[in-house]
Design an enzyme around this catalytic site. Structure first.
Site, PDB file in Angstrom:
ATOM      1  N   THR A  90       0.812  -1.216   0.000  1.00  0.00           N
ATOM      2  CA  THR A  90       0.000   0.000   0.000  1.00  0.00           C
ATOM      3  C   THR A  90       0.846   1.268   0.000  1.00  0.00           C
ATOM      4  OG1 THR A  90      -1.805  -1.098   1.122  1.00  0.00           O
ATOM      5  CG2 THR A  90      -1.737   1.277   1.351  1.00  0.00           C
ATOM      6  N   ASP A 132       1.609  -6.468  -4.608  1.00  0.00           N
ATOM      7  CA  ASP A 132       0.784  -6.527  -3.402  1.00  0.00           C
ATOM      8  C   ASP A 132       1.334  -7.720  -2.610  1.00  0.00           C
ATOM      9  OD1 ASP A 132      -2.513  -5.841  -2.648  1.00  0.00           O
ATOM     10  OD2 ASP A 132      -1.480  -7.523  -1.692  1.00  0.00           O
ATOM     11  N   SER A 133       1.474  -7.575  -1.318  1.00  0.00           N
ATOM     12  CA  SER A 133       2.158  -8.640  -0.575  1.00  0.00           C
ATOM     13  C   SER A 133       1.341  -9.928  -0.478  1.00  0.00           C
ATOM     14  CB  SER A 133       2.584  -8.160   0.810  1.00  0.00           C
ATOM     15  OG  SER A 133       1.502  -8.144   1.694  1.00  0.00           O
ATOM     16  N   SER A 134       0.093  -9.894  -0.903  1.00  0.00           N
ATOM     17  CA  SER A 134      -0.667 -11.156  -0.967  1.00  0.00           C
ATOM     18  C   SER A 134      -0.045 -12.080  -2.015  1.00  0.00           C
ATOM     19  CB  SER A 134      -2.124 -10.887  -1.337  1.00  0.00           C
ATOM     20  OG  SER A 134      -2.702 -10.062  -0.360  1.00  0.00           O
ATOM     21  N   THR A 153       1.528  -4.830   4.080  1.00  0.00           N
ATOM     22  CA  THR A 153       1.363  -5.275   5.466  1.00  0.00           C
ATOM     23  C   THR A 153       0.767  -6.689   5.567  1.00  0.00           C
ATOM     24  OG1 THR A 153      -0.815  -4.221   5.555  1.00  0.00           O
ATOM     25  CG2 THR A 153       1.060  -2.943   6.377  1.00  0.00           C
ATOM     26  N   ASP A 154       0.022  -7.097   4.534  1.00  0.00           N
ATOM     27  CA  ASP A 154      -0.745  -8.347   4.663  1.00  0.00           C
ATOM     28  C   ASP A 154       0.121  -9.560   5.007  1.00  0.00           C
ATOM     29  OD1 ASP A 154      -2.999  -6.909   4.140  1.00  0.00           O
ATOM     30  OD2 ASP A 154      -3.205  -7.553   2.060  1.00  0.00           O
TER      31      ASP A 154
HETATM   32  N1  ASP Z   1      -2.716  -5.489   0.279  1.00  0.00           N
HETATM   33  C1  ASP Z   1      -1.637  -4.660   0.733  1.00  0.00           C
HETATM   34  C2  ASP Z   1      -0.372  -5.495   0.747  1.00  0.00           C
HETATM   35  O1  ASP Z   1      -0.170  -6.271   1.639  1.00  0.00           O
HETATM   36  C3  ASP Z   1      -1.947  -4.129   2.093  1.00  0.00           C
HETATM   37  C4  ASP Z   1      -0.912  -3.212   2.671  1.00  0.00           C
HETATM   38  O2  ASP Z   1       0.158  -3.002   2.184  1.00  0.00           O
HETATM   39  O3  ASP Z   1      -1.197  -2.660   3.746  1.00  0.00           O
HETATM   40  O4  ASP Z   1       0.405  -5.386  -0.169  1.00  0.00           O
END
Ligand code: ASP
Length: 344
Positions: free
Chosen positions: A15, A59-61, A91-92
């Site tokens: 994000t 995206d970290s997913s 963050t994910d």
């Molecule tokens: N979907 C985002 C990720 O993990 C969420 C974030 O960065 O807060 O890449």
């Protein structure tokens, strides 16, 4: 006069660097120039900063062991040229990456500070600017002997610095998105940065960095819930090629005491699967002798994960199997703290 700190930023996505897609209005990763242009204050730090970016940022997913290797490679290739590393990450799955890197980067002596944000850096109320600047300051901090203050993988988020392999994402909305429920904060971030030296990781012997790139993905979570059927459990336990399972149990490490349950678990253990008991609770750990329902798991050959997080347990299994160890050896090392991930 102390030389200017040299910090490498590794931008993986998340994000923090995202912008809104004009058509779908969904957030999507964008490039590093956009990100850094939004933080002009970085130039006020008298640091030598260089960067490496994932192509494309993700995206970290979408993170995988291959991406962990890419981050580890960037650190290894630049280890001697920089004093510290800041990894910008979604963050994910940040807690998984932090845990994985803590095992992969053996003999780490320099700071690897992972951060990101809940709001994109271009947003007026973004938390990304502060997180990035504080992460850089933490990565540059020295102790009284002139050694790196942080000599481990840590997550910097909002008001705290946490040990990476002790951290969990606890909020999808709050700026304080991370917590380490079984280990104190390494530093409090307020008007200043207050390090808690007594809880920082230190080794007695200093060895050269050794990166273990191979993470074995043949591991999985099995999370217990009331009503789980024998068929479901046996189906999960007989997943082809699986070598290690993190069993997410109730409370202090408890599970149903029905004979079919214990028998299914014992058979999987006998078949060579390493099963680690980790509590579903966010705080506390496994005390398998406290209740009879916990004792049965021990009797079936399940090993205790003590107070380890599920993220650290899973990535530790990947790392140990990746080293080529057999089930018995993996069980032994799961019982040790390798880099501060568990209280034994
Ligand atoms: N979907 C985002 C990720 O993990 C969420 C974030 O960065 O807060 O890449």
């Amino acid at each position: 006069m102390t030389p200017r700190p040299r910090i490498l930023i590794i931008y993986t996505g998340g994000t923090i660097g995202m912008i809104e897609n004009a058509v779908t209005h969904a957030l999507q990763p964008f490039d590093f120039t956009h990100l850094i242009d939004n933080v002009p204050k970085v130039r006020k730090l008298d640091y030598d900063i260089d960067n490496i970016q994932f192509e494309p940022p993700i995206d970290s997913s979408n993170m995988s062991p291959k991406h962990w290797s890419d981050i580890a490679r960037a650190i290894e290739d630049n280890y001697d040229r920089f004093d510290g590393f800041v990894v910008l990450h979604g963050t994910d799955t940040m807690a998984f990456t932090a845990s994985a890197l803590s095992f992969m980067l053996e003999n780490l002596h320099k700071p690897v500070i992972i951060t990101g944000s809940q709001l994109p850096i271009g947003e007026v109320r973004t938390d990304g600017e502060e997180n990035l600047i504080t992460a850089l300051q933490v990565a540059a901090a020295l102790d009284k002997d002139g050694e790196p203050m942080v000599q481990e993988v840590a997550i910097l988020f909002e008001n705290y610095l946490w040990r990476g392999n002790r951290s969990t994402k606890m909020s999808a909305d709050n700026f304080n998105a991370f917590r380490s429920n079984n280990y104190p904060a390494l530093a409090d971030i307020g008007l200043g940065i207050t390090f808690h030296r007594e809880v920082l990781f230190r080794t007695t012997v200093r060895r050269p960095l050794k990166v273990r790139y191979r993470m074995d993905p043949e591991v999985m979570f099995v999370e217990l819930y009331p009503g789980m059927t024998e068929g479901t459990l046996r189906h999960l336990l007989s997943t082809p090629d699986i070598k290690g399972i993190v069993l997410k149990t109730f409370g202090a490490g408890n599970s149903p005491s029905a004979p079919w349950f214990t028998a299914a678990i014992a058979q999987a253990v006998e078949a060579g699967v390493v099963i680690v008991n980790v509590t579903q609770c966010v705080n506390g750990g496994v005390h398998s002798t406290l209740y009879e329902t916990g004792n049965t798991l021990t009797a079936a050959g399940v090993i205790s994960g003590h107070d380890i997080t599920s993220e650290a347990a899973l990535t530790k299994l990947m790392y140990l199997f990746g080293l080529g160890l057999n089930a018995q050896q993996v069980k032994t090392y799961m019982g040790y703290s390798l880099c501060g991930e568990v209280t034994i």
